[in-house]
Design an enzyme around this catalytic site. Structure first.
Site, mmCIF file in Angstrom:
data_model
loop_
_atom_site.group_PDB
_atom_site.id
_atom_site.type_symbol
_atom_site.label_atom_id
_atom_site.label_comp_id
_atom_site.label_asym_id
_atom_site.label_seq_id
_atom_site.Cartn_x
_atom_site.Cartn_y
_atom_site.Cartn_z
ATOM 1 N NE ARG A 98 -6.219 -6.951 -0.999
ATOM 2 C CZ ARG A 98 -6.747 -5.945 -0.327
ATOM 3 N NH1 ARG A 98 -7.568 -5.104 -0.936
ATOM 4 N NH2 ARG A 98 -6.462 -5.759 0.949
ATOM 5 C CG ASP A 141 -7.633 -5.522 4.728
ATOM 6 O OD1 ASP A 141 -7.141 -5.766 5.840
ATOM 7 O OD2 ASP A 141 -7.785 -4.367 4.284
ATOM 8 N NE ARG A 195 1.092 -5.515 9.254
ATOM 9 C CZ ARG A 195 0.189 -4.871 8.522
ATOM 10 N NH1 ARG A 195 0.564 -4.086 7.532
ATOM 11 N NH2 ARG A 195 -1.098 -5.010 8.760
ATOM 12 C CD GLU A 217 -3.014 -1.153 2.227
ATOM 13 O OE1 GLU A 217 -2.747 -0.622 3.316
ATOM 14 O OE2 GLU A 217 -4.112 -1.682 1.976
ATOM 15 C CG HIS A 246 -12.959 -5.374 0.331
ATOM 16 N ND1 HIS A 246 -13.250 -4.056 0.552
ATOM 17 C CD2 HIS A 246 -11.655 -5.540 0.675
ATOM 18 C CE1 HIS A 246 -12.157 -3.451 1.018
ATOM 19 N NE2 HIS A 246 -11.181 -4.339 1.117
ATOM 20 C CD GLU A 277 -9.830 -1.463 8.060
ATOM 21 O OE1 GLU A 277 -8.889 -2.054 8.629
ATOM 22 O OE2 GLU A 277 -9.752 -1.014 6.905
HETATM 23 O O1 GCW Z 1 -6.999 -2.958 5.851
HETATM 24 C C1 GCW Z 1 -6.039 -2.083 5.534
HETATM 25 C C2 GCW Z 1 -6.452 -0.870 6.291
HETATM 26 C C3 GCW Z 1 -5.315 0.092 6.413
HETATM 27 C C4 GCW Z 1 -4.143 -0.638 7.039
HETATM 28 C C5 GCW Z 1 -3.751 -1.826 6.170
HETATM 29 C C6 GCW Z 1 -2.639 -2.661 6.784
HETATM 30 C C7 GCW Z 1 -2.456 0.240 8.495
HETATM 31 O O2 GCW Z 1 -7.553 -0.296 5.646
HETATM 32 O O3 GCW Z 1 -5.747 1.160 7.192
HETATM 33 O O4 GCW Z 1 -3.042 0.200 7.226
HETATM 34 O O5 GCW Z 1 -4.856 -2.654 6.028
HETATM 35 O O6 GCW Z 1 -2.959 -3.613 7.471
HETATM 36 O O7 GCW Z 1 -1.479 -2.373 6.565
#
Ligand code: GCW
Length: 681
Positions: A315, A344, A304, A271, A493, A372
């Site tokens: 993805r 995610d 990570r 990201e 999602h 989240e």
């Molecule tokens: O799910 C996404 C989140 C981001 C987060 C990212 C991650 C810290 O929307 O906010 O960033 O994952 O886990 O790195």
């Protein structure tokens, strides 16, 4: 007299939730006698301090007439483990370490608080994992990424100086120690390079000093480009000699200040964050360079695996594709930190295939305690059942080195914290249960969700058996219900972009990456719904061990809860349950709404057992959750109906909203900011 009556009636007392599960019960009870063997009572070393904390916790909170002796014994199990044994009113807590004694003390207090006091004989507990770590996504300016409980308790909003609020940090340390958490990452994985400047390191050392007697180590998230970003070098290439030397010198500076510093957490090439890939280097080259810097001091690197390039065909496959070929090449002080599922933190995901396939490199789960994608701190969703689902799959299908999890051994475990400066820490009283559950499961993944819920309720809300049963029941149903009203059957999602709170399966602003849009995931079309990850589709099923892959690949064998994650299913196709997809989908959404409404109704029945402040705060959330469930159900069914072209099944309630309105007004997150700690009396 009137005052006395008032304070003896729990239900009548206002309660802002700040005490968490650590309510006083005895308060320096003269009947309780606490002694210890083997520690000098006036010594200032850390272990003696830890033991003194254990003793004062027992004195303050054990209300029964007991003689409790703390005993350090070299032959006690595991370093954090403990044994509690009892004969008559004599109790011995023994451990090989001061922290083990502290955990034993908290365990004894928990027994009393949950009416499960040891009557005789002994119990021994050893944690499943040596490293039980909270990850705070706290930014240096005090904001919290994906935080729903106010601002950071570590980083100030005034001039970016870390919190000097020692009493608050002691409370934080104590709460964590009481559930076995022994590490904390103080800053966001989207890390500012500034955290490694001397000023910030000194402040970090200050926090470490406060947390240390509670057995908690401090870690930092680092920005991979730090040597360059801080202006010291012109590159951050991990194979560059000067870069490696920079990290070595930085590690020395850190360990001079914080001798027991835990290590680094790294989000690299994910990201938009920098990483070794920027220089054509691999994750191994990046991680091992950092690992060498902290190795002399016993530090670790948590690297990570949350990576995905823009707009790839699937993805969910990418982390496996990037990391599987690197298995066994990482240094021995590197652990791969992997989210529970391959996309995610969705309300439900199948287990991430890396847990089942990596054989040599240790893999640690990252769970998201902060909600989240589960209704923020507004929806009351208890997450233990979700995490246990992942653990069960790991145990059932794991092979190779990480099979060892079947014997309850995991190298480490991380939870993305839901803590902020709200009076009640988590933005909602019920969200505290997820912090609690994380600690308890990290300590012992075999504890049932039911036991965790009951422990939590009886230590926080009520001990009344009937009320406890009602609340525990709604907590245990809450995760499945949330999945049903948000995204049943493996849908994922389909949130509004950005805040990820409400439903927007239609969300598609121009120019946004395709893999950030709901349609990339739900794939609704005139034929059907769902992402074809079978061998006829993207082939993601092949990332799972054979036995599991075969099941997932087969429409008839794939569990219904994952069906649309792995299959594109025709609207009219008959499912193994005998109904077609559209009917099943509608039934699931309706069930979710009914459940959410039932939670609100059941909560109303426990009024007399809960203090009015928390009763009202929690109740307003249940009411809001039920309304939102309707919104979710209507939004998703009306939107997908445009593709299915089928009527709602007979007996299904009429929608409360129409699609045009739902698309015009976004489901908002309003009025739910909890008061912060500065409002504490
Ligand atoms: O799910 C996404 C989140 C981001 C987060 C990212 C991650 C810290 O929307 O906010 O960033 O994952 O886990 O790195």
């Amino acid at each position: 007299m009137a005052t006395l009556l008032l304070i003896t009636s729990v239900a009548a007392m206002a309660d802002n939730g700040h005490q968490l599960w650590l309510r006083q019960t005895g308060l320096d009870n003269p009947a309780c006698n606490v002694t210890q063997k083997a520690f000098n009572p006036t010594a200032t070393d850390i272990e003696s301090q830890t033991v003194r904390i254990a003793m004062s916790e027992l004195l303050a909170r054990i209300s029964q007439k007991l003689n409790i002796q703390l005993e350090k014994r070299a032959d006690a199990p595991g370093s954090d483990g403990f044994t509690i044994s009892r004969r008559g009113s004599n109790i011995t807590i023994s451990s090989a370490s001061g922290t083990g004694l502290l955990y034993g003390a908290f365990a004894l207090i928990r027994m009393q608080a949950t009416d499960t006091m040891l009557k005789g004989g002994s119990v021994t507990e050893v944690p499943a994992s040596p490293l039980r770590i909270l990850n705070h996504w706290d930014n240096l300016n005090g904001t919290i990424e994906r935080g729903y409980a106010g601002r950071s308790i570590f980083w100030s909003d005034k001039g970016e100086i870390i919190s000097q609020n020692a009493p608050l940090l002691v409370e934080y340390a104590r709460a964590n120690a009481s559930i076995g958490i022994n590490g904390t990452v103080l800053n966001n994985v989207n890390a500012s390079p500034k955290v490694l400047t001397t000023d910030y390191l000194k402040q970090t050392a200050h926090v470490a000093r406060i947390l240390r007697p509670y057995g908690i180590k401090v870690y930092l998230s680092i920005n991979f480009a730090s040597p360059k970003a801080l202006g010291d070098l012109t590159t951050a290439d991990p194979l560059d000699k000067d870069v490696a030397a920079w990290w070595k010198a930085k590690a020395k500076e850190i360990y001079d200040l914080i001798p027991d510093f835990g290590g680094f957490l790294v989000k690299a090439n994910s990201e938009g964050e920098p990483g070794p890939g920027d220089y054509g280097r691999t994750h191994v080259e990046g991680a091992n360079m950092l690992a060498a810097a902290v190795k002399p001091y016993g530090g670790i690197i948590m690297w990570r695996a949350f990576v995905y390039a823009a707009n790839s065909p699937d993805r969910a496959k990418q982390a496996y594709e990037e990391f599987m070929p690197l298995d066994g090449q990482f240094a021995d002080n590197v652990i791969l930190q992997v989210k529970n599922g391959p996309v995610d933190f969705q309300p439900r995901e199948p287990i991430h295939p890396l847990f089942l396939s990596m054989k040599k490199t240790p893999v640690m789960p990252e769970w998201q305690i902060t909600q989240e994608y589960l209704g923020h701190s507004i929806h009351n969703v208890f997450l233990a059942p979700m995490w246990k689902e992942m653990l069960d799959d790991w145990r059932t299908y794991g092979t190779g080195a990480n099979r060892s999890f079947a014997d309850m051994k995991i190298p480490a475990i991380a939870g993305v914290s839901n803590i902020g400066n709200s009076v009640n820490w988590c933005g909602s009283d019920m969200a505290q249960a997820n912090w609690y559950a994380f600690g308890r499961l990290a300590w012992n993944p075999a504890i049932s969700s039911e036991k965790i819920a009951q422990e939590f309720i009886s230590q926080t809300l009520t001990k009344d058996k009937k009320a406890l049963a009602v609340i525990s029941d709604i907590m245990l149903r809450s995760h499945e219900a949330c999945v049903s009203y948000m995204m049943p059957m493996g849908l994922h999602h389909i949130f509004a972009g950005g805040h990820h709170y409400g439903p927007e399966p239609w969300y598609a602003p121009r120019g946004t990456r395709e893999d950030w849009l709901p349609r990339y995931y739900h794939r609704a079309d005139s034929v059907g719904l769902g992402f074809d990850r079978t061998m006829r589709g993207t082939g993601a099923v092949a990332e799972y061990p054979d036995e599991m892959a075969k099941k997932l690949d087969d429409f008839n064998l794939c569990p219904e809860k994952y069906l649309l994650w792995f299959h594109h299913v025709g609207w009219q196709q008959t499912l193994p349950n005998g109904k077609n997809l559209w009917e099943t989908l509608c039934a699931k959404y309706d069930e979710g709404v009914r459940e959410a409404e039932d939670f609100a109704a059941k909560w109303a029945t426990v009024k007399q057992y809960i203090d009015p402040e928390r009763f009202a705060a929690i109740g307003s959330r249940y009411d809001r959750q039920a309304k939102d469930a309707w919104w979710w159900r209507d939004a998703c069914l009306l939107y997908f109906q445009q593709f299915s072209q089928m009527p709602l099944p007979e007996g299904a309630p009429a929608p409360r909203h129409n699609l045009a309105d739902l698309m015009r007004f976004h489901l908002a997150i309003d009025n739910y900011t909890a008061p912060d700690m500065s409002k504490l009396p």
